[in-house]
Scaffold this active site. Structure first.
Site, PDB file in Angstrom:
ATOM      1  CD1 TRP A  24      -1.356  -2.275   2.283  1.00 15.38           C
ATOM      2  CD2 TRP A  24      -2.762  -1.728   0.642  1.00 15.38           C
ATOM      3  NE1 TRP A  24      -2.268  -3.298   2.151  1.00 15.38           N
ATOM      4  CE2 TRP A  24      -3.146  -2.983   1.140  1.00 15.38           C
ATOM      5  CE3 TRP A  24      -3.492  -1.176  -0.407  1.00 15.38           C
ATOM      6  CZ2 TRP A  24      -4.235  -3.690   0.630  1.00 15.38           C
ATOM      7  CZ3 TRP A  24      -4.568  -1.884  -0.910  1.00 15.38           C
ATOM      8  CH2 TRP A  24      -4.941  -3.114  -0.395  1.00 15.38           C
ATOM      9  CG  HIS A  29       2.507   0.373   4.362  1.00 12.80           C
ATOM     10  ND1 HIS A  29       2.760  -0.943   4.663  1.00 12.80           N
ATOM     11  CD2 HIS A  29       2.798   0.516   3.039  1.00 12.80           C
ATOM     12  CE1 HIS A  29       3.195  -1.575   3.579  1.00 12.80           C
ATOM     13  NE2 HIS A  29       3.213  -0.707   2.579  1.00 12.80           N
ATOM     14  CG  ASP A  69       7.411   1.367   0.584  1.00 20.05           C
ATOM     15  OD1 ASP A  69       7.985   0.390   0.073  1.00 20.05           O
ATOM     16  OD2 ASP A  69       6.190   1.405   0.777  1.00 20.05           O
ATOM     17  NE  ARG A  72      11.649  -0.974  -2.319  1.00 23.06           N
ATOM     18  CZ  ARG A  72      10.702  -1.440  -3.125  1.00 23.06           C
ATOM     19  NH1 ARG A  72       9.432  -1.173  -2.855  1.00 23.06           N
ATOM     20  NH2 ARG A  72      11.002  -2.140  -4.183  1.00 23.06           N
ATOM     21  CG  HIS A  84       9.326  -3.868  -0.149  1.00 26.33           C
ATOM     22  ND1 HIS A  84       8.750  -2.876   0.615  1.00 26.33           N
ATOM     23  CD2 HIS A  84      10.664  -3.756   0.052  1.00 26.33           C
ATOM     24  CE1 HIS A  84       9.703  -2.192   1.241  1.00 26.33           C
ATOM     25  NE2 HIS A  84      10.878  -2.715   0.916  1.00 26.33           N
ATOM     26  CG  HIS A 153       6.803  -1.684   4.775  1.00 28.27           C
ATOM     27  ND1 HIS A 153       6.292  -0.430   4.512  1.00 28.27           N
ATOM     28  CD2 HIS A 153       7.002  -2.256   3.561  1.00 28.27           C
ATOM     29  CE1 HIS A 153       6.209  -0.235   3.212  1.00 28.27           C
ATOM     30  NE2 HIS A 153       6.638  -1.338   2.605  1.00 28.27           N
ATOM     31  CG  ASP A 157       4.894  -4.205   1.295  1.00 28.77           C
ATOM     32  OD1 ASP A 157       4.181  -3.227   1.014  1.00 28.77           O
ATOM     33  OD2 ASP A 157       6.130  -4.139   1.371  1.00 28.77           O
ATOM     34  CG  HIS A 163       3.125  -5.675  -2.814  1.00 29.58           C
ATOM     35  ND1 HIS A 163       4.310  -5.167  -2.328  1.00 29.58           N
ATOM     36  CD2 HIS A 163       2.453  -4.609  -3.303  1.00 29.58           C
ATOM     37  CE1 HIS A 163       4.348  -3.865  -2.495  1.00 29.58           C
ATOM     38  NE2 HIS A 163       3.215  -3.497  -3.090  1.00 29.58           N
ATOM     39  CG  HIS A 186       1.654  -1.810  -8.144  1.00 33.03           C
ATOM     40  ND1 HIS A 186       2.138  -3.060  -7.848  1.00 33.03           N
ATOM     41  CD2 HIS A 186       1.936  -1.039  -7.070  1.00 33.03           C
ATOM     42  CE1 HIS A 186       2.686  -3.061  -6.651  1.00 33.03           C
ATOM     43  NE2 HIS A 186       2.585  -1.828  -6.153  1.00 33.03           N
ATOM     44  CG  ASP A 190       0.976   1.333  -3.725  1.00 35.11           C
ATOM     45  OD1 ASP A 190       0.919   0.504  -2.814  1.00 35.11           O
ATOM     46  OD2 ASP A 190       1.947   2.081  -3.902  1.00 35.11           O
TER      47      ASP A 190
END
Length: 406
Positions: A24, A29, A69, A72, A84, A153, A157, A163, A186, A190
């Site tokens: 998300w 999240h 996120d 990363r 993820h 997290h 995910d 995902h 996506h 998301d």
């Protein structure tokens, strides 16, 4: 299911603590983390605050929920990108929907979100065992803060269906239209569907929750009324009789391998190996079973997420695309905010020739069935259960069980 524990609001209500009158994108999240915090045993949150190095009177899980996120792209954490998601390659066409199929998974077998959940859990378990024994172990403590943030997290995910599939780079390769604007599948899941929910709530929910510390941090967030509705109409309404089943794991044979040392557990997390007992990835046991939990979430890709029209002319001939500025090793995910709505849409593409998904048959069905709300809530419930299982200090006569009755 042996030992997972969810303390809903019963503990707060039973103690008379009623107040008087934030995968998300980031919002998703934070919703998962906030729902999880509502369900923690009273002994757990102080330990989490200590690990996160937050004063207890300023401690909330939501601010760290999207941390994985945000970091990363940093050299230190670049290796974590594939953790993820997990790319099943046997789920297309939708009529098969295998998880996994004969092709297994994209990428390295043990570098994925399900192993990430298992291995970060292992690190936190080892840390808590040392703490209770009064033993300081710097090897564990060096990584435990990151492990907790990643676990928070990764549970979010895992509950985002895209995902869990390798099809079209988790939907990033499917260009679609939403409200007449160009995006991809996506990004739609998301952030845009959640953003639409927040803009179109049927009423402004202000009914207080029975946990003052959650109330304090929830107010003034953009998702404040959204969570209240999910709690009162979902958790304490339509899903009340389902919650127990969300935590169920199938029985497995006891794992016979020699117990791993603290350092071995940390290395297994960092290298993506696992020391569990069941399922095609070896990540499940009869207490924690991310593969088992992920299976029905993955099925949504075949039933709902990928509309059949994407497989038919004229939409199956469209040129796929990925937002190159946020591309991450196979999947694009994570940093969408509701107030960053325009990040995922092309504002000058009001008229396009892509499949429109802001329709009663697609977005309307997802909304009416509370599909996203249920996924976010399941993520929060399971996250709380894992944290309770690891950290809860049970009083005399108090059983390690789920408290689900008000």
């Amino acid at each position: 299911m042996r030992a997972l524990s969810v303390s809903l609001f019963a503990l707060a209500i039973g103690a008379g603590v009623i107040p008087e009158a934030f995968a998300w994108g980031a919002v998703g999240h934070e919703v998962v983390a906030t729902i999880a915090q509502m369900h923690l045993h009273p002994s757990v949150m102080p330990k989490l605050c200590y690990i996160l190095d937050y004063p207890e009177d300023q401690c909330h899980l939501a601010p760290v929920a999207a941390w994985a996120d945000r970091i990363r792209g940093q050299p230190k954490y670049r290796w974590t990108g594939p953790l993820h998601y997990i790319g099943a390659v046997g789920d297309y066409p939708s009529s098969t929907c295998l998880f996994p199929g004969s092709g297994g998974w994209e990428g390295r077998t043990h570098i994925n979100v399900l192993n990430g959940i298992r291995n970060t859990t292992n690190v936190l378990q080892e840390y808590e065992q040392f703490r209770r024994a009064g033993v300081s172990n710097e090897n564990v403590e060096t990584y435990v803060t990151d492990a907790l943030k990643f676990l928070i997290h990764f549970l979010g995910d895992m509950h985002m269906p895209l995902h869990l599939t390798g099809r079209d780079k988790g939907g990033n390769g499917n260009k679609v239209s939403f409200d007449g604007r160009t995006t991809n599948l996506h990004s739609l899941w998301d952030g845009l569907l959640i953003a639409q929910r927040l803009r179109t709530l049927p009423s402004n929910y202000s009914r207080p929750l029975p946990l003052p510390e959650v109330e304090y941090y929830l107010r003034d967030t953009i998702y404040d009324p959204y969570i209240r509705r999910v709690v009162w109409e979902g958790l304490l309404g339509k899903w009340e009789d389902e919650i127990d089943s969300w935590l169920t794991c199938p029985s497995t044979e006891p794992f016979q391998e020699e117990p791993a040392s603290a350092w071995q557990r940390i290395m297994s997390w960092m290298l993506g190996t696992s020391s569990s007992s069941s399922g095609p990835l070896g990540v499940d046991d009869d207490t924690l079973c991310p593969y088992h939990w992920a299976q029905p979430i993955h099925q949504l890709n075949c039933k709902i997420v990928f509309p059949q029209a994407l497989d038919e002319p004229p939409y199956n001939s469209r040129i796929s695309f990925v937002e190159t500025d946020i591309k991450q090793e196979g999947h694009v995910c994570g940093e969408s905010h509701v107030d960053d709505y325009d990040l995922f849409v092309t504002l000058n593409a009001r008229k396009n020739n892509y499949l429109e998904l802001d329709t009663p048959e697609y977005a309307g069905f997802i909304k009416d069935q509370w599909i996203i709300e249920k996924l976010l809530t399941q993520g929060g419930i399971r996250l709380a259960a894992i944290l309770n299982w690891i950290f809860a200090e049970l009083g005399e006569g108090e059983l390690q069980k789920r408290f689900v009755n008000l």
